[in-house]
Design a protein around this motif. Sequence first.
Motif, PDB file in Angstrom:
ATOM      1  N   MET A  87       0.829  -1.201   0.000  1.00  0.00           N
ATOM      2  CA  MET A  87       0.000   0.000   0.000  1.00  0.00           C
ATOM      3  C   MET A  87       0.868   1.257   0.000  1.00  0.00           C
ATOM      4  N   ARG A  88       1.912   1.248   0.827  1.00  0.00           N
ATOM      5  CA  ARG A  88       2.768   2.437   0.912  1.00  0.00           C
ATOM      6  C   ARG A  88       3.511   2.658  -0.402  1.00  0.00           C
ATOM      7  N   ARG A  89       3.934   1.579  -1.050  1.00  0.00           N
ATOM      8  CA  ARG A  89       4.605   1.699  -2.353  1.00  0.00           C
ATOM      9  C   ARG A  89       3.664   2.310  -3.380  1.00  0.00           C
TER      10      ARG A  89
ATOM     11  N   ASP B  36       8.527  -2.818   7.242  1.00  0.00           N
ATOM     12  CA  ASP B  36       9.677  -3.634   7.624  1.00  0.00           C
ATOM     13  C   ASP B  36      10.939  -3.086   6.959  1.00  0.00           C
ATOM     14  N   VAL B  37      12.078  -3.670   7.318  1.00  0.00           N
ATOM     15  CA  VAL B  37      13.372  -3.145   6.872  1.00  0.00           C
ATOM     16  C   VAL B  37      13.478  -3.124   5.353  1.00  0.00           C
ATOM     17  N   ILE B  38      13.062  -4.192   4.702  1.00  0.00           N
ATOM     18  CA  ILE B  38      13.209  -4.290   3.246  1.00  0.00           C
ATOM     19  C   ILE B  38      12.331  -3.264   2.544  1.00  0.00           C
TER      20      ILE B  38
ATOM     21  N   ILE C 291      11.507   2.054  -0.272  1.00  0.00           N
ATOM     22  CA  ILE C 291      10.867   3.364  -0.340  1.00  0.00           C
ATOM     23  C   ILE C 291      11.914   4.478  -0.295  1.00  0.00           C
ATOM     24  N   ARG C 292      12.912   4.322   0.558  1.00  0.00           N
ATOM     25  CA  ARG C 292      13.976   5.335   0.632  1.00  0.00           C
ATOM     26  C   ARG C 292      14.716   5.443  -0.697  1.00  0.00           C
TER      27      ARG C 292
END
Length: 240
Positions: free
Chosen positions: A141-143, A167-169, A174-175
């Motif tokens: 969803m965030r992507r 999560d980390v991945i 996203i970064r």
Amino acid sequence: MAKSVLEVKDLVKYYGPLKAVNGLSFEVKENEIFGLIGPNGAGKTTTLRVISTILQITSGLVRVFGYELPRQAGEVRRIISYLPEDAGAYKNMTGKVYLGFMASFFGNGGKTREIVQEGIKIADLGRRINDRVDTYSKGMMRRLLVGRALMTDPRLAILDEPTSGLDVINAKEIRDIIKNATKEGTTVLLSSHNMLEVEFLCDRIALIDEGKIVEEGKPQELKKKYKASNIEEVFVEAVR
């Protein structure tokens, strides 16, 4: 020398008797990632919403690429994109249909298809872009939402907690998307509670507490000034 694309000077914002922002001043340079960080209730999200034209200024000056708020809010909306921390998408749509719906506000015909393709590329959800949004994980969803925020090639992207709860991945992906956006010409203003993220992403940061800037500079310079090994330590000392 990079020019200033966002100027905030002596910004004050009241909610009734509550002064949420208290004389805030800072500038963001072209093509940089600028972090606005601070504890809960410090005024970060209020500031982002003012710059995004969602909230009215009580007093002070906000200028975005030369356009002054609130007088030229319409012009500002055409060149910025805002991703709130609590943003969502229409769950009964597929990811692709959602991007198409949002793109329709920025163009039509071939232009809309161009924007959608860019959103699909940024979100990078593969075949899942054709699935309903209500089947997406939080990371997916965030992507999708980051794709929506960046697909119009905004001159200024305002991102509130862009990797919150991931999560980390997923957070790293996203970064990377955000860093790539600046290479394509987008300036980024973001807020985050993740100090590792701030240190990794931001060219400069401003620490805000009780509606005021208490410290500002490049992460490495601030760590040196406070004799700190990381930005989290700087954050704690500056806010104290």
